[in-house]
Design an enzyme around this catalytic site. Sequence first.
Site, PDB file in Angstrom:
ATOM      1  N   GLY A 113      -6.708  13.881   2.578  1.00 42.67           N
ATOM      2  CA  GLY A 113      -6.107  12.565   2.820  1.00 42.67           C
ATOM      3  C   GLY A 113      -5.273  12.500   4.088  1.00 42.67           C
ATOM      4  N   LYS A 123       1.774   4.319  20.082  1.00 38.86           N
ATOM      5  CA  LYS A 123       3.182   4.738  19.906  1.00 38.86           C
ATOM      6  C   LYS A 123       3.811   5.022  21.263  1.00 38.86           C
ATOM      7  CE  LYS A 123       1.960   6.592  15.420  1.00 38.86           C
ATOM      8  NZ  LYS A 123       1.403   7.760  14.721  1.00 38.86           N
ATOM      9  N   GLY A 138       0.841  -1.190   0.000  1.00 37.44           N
ATOM     10  CA  GLY A 138       0.000   0.000   0.000  1.00 37.44           C
ATOM     11  C   GLY A 138       0.882   1.248   0.000  1.00 37.44           C
ATOM     12  N   GLY A 148       6.917   7.779  12.382  1.00 38.53           N
ATOM     13  CA  GLY A 148       7.298   7.604  10.975  1.00 38.53           C
ATOM     14  C   GLY A 148       8.790   7.676  10.696  1.00 38.53           C
TER      15      GLY A 148
HETATM   16  N1  NAP Z   1       0.913   5.342   5.840  1.00 36.28           N
HETATM   17  C1  NAP Z   1       1.720   5.906   6.704  1.00 36.28           C
HETATM   18  O1  NAP Z   1       2.035   7.094   6.594  1.00 36.28           O
HETATM   19  C2  NAP Z   1       2.286   5.097   7.847  1.00 36.28           C
HETATM   20  C3  NAP Z   1       3.171   5.725   8.750  1.00 36.28           C
HETATM   21  C4  NAP Z   1       3.739   4.968   9.778  1.00 36.28           C
HETATM   22  C5  NAP Z   1       3.393   3.632   9.912  1.00 36.28           C
HETATM   23  N2  NAP Z   1       2.519   3.079   9.040  1.00 36.28           N
HETATM   24  C6  NAP Z   1       2.189   1.676   9.214  1.00 36.28           C
HETATM   25  O2  NAP Z   1       2.588   0.938   8.073  1.00 36.28           O
HETATM   26  C7  NAP Z   1       1.705  -0.143   7.847  1.00 36.28           C
HETATM   27  C8  NAP Z   1       1.147  -0.060   6.423  1.00 36.28           C
HETATM   28  O3  NAP Z   1       0.439   1.154   6.286  1.00 36.28           O
HETATM   29  P1  NAP Z   1      -0.063   1.687   4.854  1.00 36.28           P
HETATM   30  O4  NAP Z   1      -0.502   3.078   5.077  1.00 36.28           O
HETATM   31  O5  NAP Z   1       0.955   1.412   3.804  1.00 36.28           O
HETATM   32  O6  NAP Z   1      -1.345   0.767   4.640  1.00 36.28           O
HETATM   33  P2  NAP Z   1      -2.217   0.587   3.311  1.00 36.28           P
HETATM   34  O7  NAP Z   1      -1.917   1.649   2.318  1.00 36.28           O
HETATM   35  O8  NAP Z   1      -3.614   0.366   3.738  1.00 36.28           O
HETATM   36  O9  NAP Z   1      -1.652  -0.788   2.694  1.00 36.28           O
HETATM   37  C9  NAP Z   1      -1.904  -2.033   3.282  1.00 36.28           C
HETATM   38  C10 NAP Z   1      -1.438  -3.120   2.352  1.00 36.28           C
HETATM   39  O10 NAP Z   1      -1.677  -4.376   2.972  1.00 36.28           O
HETATM   40  C11 NAP Z   1      -2.309  -5.225   2.033  1.00 36.28           C
HETATM   41  N3  NAP Z   1      -3.162  -6.163   2.738  1.00 36.28           N
HETATM   42  C12 NAP Z   1      -4.289  -5.925   3.449  1.00 36.28           C
HETATM   43  N4  NAP Z   1      -4.791  -7.065   3.917  1.00 36.28           N
HETATM   44  C13 NAP Z   1      -3.978  -8.042   3.474  1.00 36.28           C
HETATM   45  C14 NAP Z   1      -3.970  -9.444   3.594  1.00 36.28           C
HETATM   46  N5  NAP Z   1      -4.940 -10.084   4.262  1.00 36.28           N
HETATM   47  N6  NAP Z   1      -2.937 -10.143   3.036  1.00 36.28           N
HETATM   48  C15 NAP Z   1      -1.972  -9.523   2.344  1.00 36.28           C
HETATM   49  N7  NAP Z   1      -1.940  -8.188   2.188  1.00 36.28           N
HETATM   50  C16 NAP Z   1      -2.935  -7.476   2.732  1.00 36.28           C
HETATM   51  C17 NAP Z   1      -3.109  -4.343   1.102  1.00 36.28           C
HETATM   52  O11 NAP Z   1      -3.318  -5.031  -0.119  1.00 36.28           O
HETATM   53  P3  NAP Z   1      -4.043  -4.341  -1.396  1.00 36.28           P
HETATM   54  O12 NAP Z   1      -3.128  -3.231  -1.828  1.00 36.28           O
HETATM   55  O13 NAP Z   1      -4.112  -5.414  -2.417  1.00 36.28           O
HETATM   56  O14 NAP Z   1      -5.368  -3.869  -0.918  1.00 36.28           O
HETATM   57  C18 NAP Z   1      -2.155  -3.142   0.985  1.00 36.28           C
HETATM   58  O15 NAP Z   1      -1.223  -3.365  -0.033  1.00 36.28           O
HETATM   59  C19 NAP Z   1       0.655  -0.065   8.959  1.00 36.28           C
HETATM   60  O16 NAP Z   1       1.051  -0.862  10.035  1.00 36.28           O
HETATM   61  C20 NAP Z   1       0.709   1.397   9.371  1.00 36.28           C
HETATM   62  O17 NAP Z   1       0.294   1.597  10.704  1.00 36.28           O
HETATM   63  C21 NAP Z   1       1.962   3.772   8.007  1.00 36.28           C
END
Ligand code: NAP
Length: 440
Positions: free
Chosen positions: A189, A207, A13, A136
């Site tokens: 967003g 956190k 993602g 982050g």
């Molecule tokens: N975004 C940020 O700024 C940020 C900052 C710090 C920490 N984080 C952490 O990083 C992690 C990812 O965040 P994100 O924002 O990148 O999330 P995201 O955009 O929602 O992406 C999640 C990914 O996981 C995949 N997924 C969901 N269910 C799944 C399953 N059952 N099996 C395999 N893959 C699956 C999704 O697949 P599809 O693409 O096919 O739907 C997607 O590719 C989280 O723990 C979040 O707390 C994020």
Amino acid sequence: MAGALKIGIAGLGTVGSSLARIITGRANELSVTCGRAIEITAVSARDRSRDRGIDLSGMAWFESAEEMAARADIDVLVELIGGAEGPAERAVRAALDRGLHVVTANKALLARHGVELAALAEKKGVLLNFEAAVAGGIPVIKALRESLTGNRISRVYGIMNGTCNYILTRMEKEGLSFQDCLTEAQRLGYAEADPTFDIEGNDTAHKLAILTTLAFGTQIAADEIYLEGISNISIEDIEAAADLGYRIKLLGVAQQTDSGIEQRVHPTMVPRDSVIAQVDGVTNAVAIESDILGELLMVGPGAGGDATASAVLGDIADIAKSRPGEQRVPVLGTPAEALEPYRRARMRSHEGGYFIRLTVADRTGVFASVATRMAENSISLESIVQRASSTAPATEAKTIILVTHATTEASVRNAVTAIKAEDYLVGEPQVIRIERPKAF
Ligand SMILES: NC(=O)c1ccc[n+]([C@@H]2O[C@H](COP(=O)([O-])OP(=O)(O)OC[C@H]3O[C@@H](n4cnc5c(N)ncnc54)[C@H](OP(=O)(O)O)[C@@H]3O)[C@@H](O)[C@H]2O)c1
């Protein structure tokens, strides 16, 4: 040069696709700095047909992250799915069980299962790195786990949720209501469709729980955090804070006290001239106070695909540079079996300054009564002012704003309860704690 470090990325993602793009785009630089190539050999997400802007050919595709962790030809599982339970947890456990290193950005998973997973990693002699899970791109985990070794930490606090900080900043700068700012954050967003987890402080609490363990060597105690979100902060509070020389921020604070450790997440007034008060928008900041170093303050991007991927990549690079079986630092700073039980300081014992805003009937004697209720509870006042209420006609109601010197939470609660028993209060009193940075 050593053989390539083979990684499997679970979750493509926001963070996972940034990471994949950076690793494939900077392959040569990475192999020089890490002393070996970093190769993505497997990936997992739900929807194979989705265009992620990355060339996935040459990478094995797994529908199930757990299956990838158990079967793929990888040295490291990079878990970027999210969630405390479900596929992320199962994949991480499967990887550790198999003796693979794990890198994760998943604060929810660590806040819930961190000690158990750390023990498993230590038993298997592998690394479990999670720099991106807190603030982050800010390297606060490394600072606490490695750079501050030997320091006794007294307080860790910070702005760790970009959504809340964005909303509070816009409320102050543009005089907009909480609801208007939230809607705008959702449009841009910066806030989820269901923003509860962010605005009610749960994300900051996850956190904070991780930071507390690293700072104080205690078991993770995410359920023992005092929690208050920002949804009841009004423009009136923000304006009153500004008049008094403060700004309002949602802080997570972990503090060593004589009666245990305080963990609290709540809207907080910080002096306007402090550095943390200047941290605006989606930016994060974490401050650490310790006996040898003094105060350290780190400010930077707390979220976003690239900034988060930067922290994940640093964790992967650490693994690439480590020798097999080498565990230079325990996962949580202290070996999992040596973590002390968490001893919670009661919130009622919290000591500090308080801002109290009361809307009261415009009657003779009310001002004196409020001052008396404070004195009866041994609360000494730094200031008490009365002004026209901005939410009720001036003839009917007045606003009284009090700022206290250091007192206890119990005293403030008792005084507010006594005031509520009087018949002059209009609406709920607002109480906001004041936090003073030590050095900055
Ligand atoms: N975004 C940020 O700024 C940020 C900052 C710090 C920490 N984080 C952490 O990083 C992690 C990812 O965040 P994100 O924002 O990148 O999330 P995201 O955009 O929602 O992406 C999640 C990914 O996981 C995949 N997924 C969901 N269910 C799944 C399953 N059952 N099996 C395999 N893959 C699956 C999704 O697949 P599809 O693409 O096919 O739907 C997607 O590719 C989280 O723990 C979040 O707390 C994020």
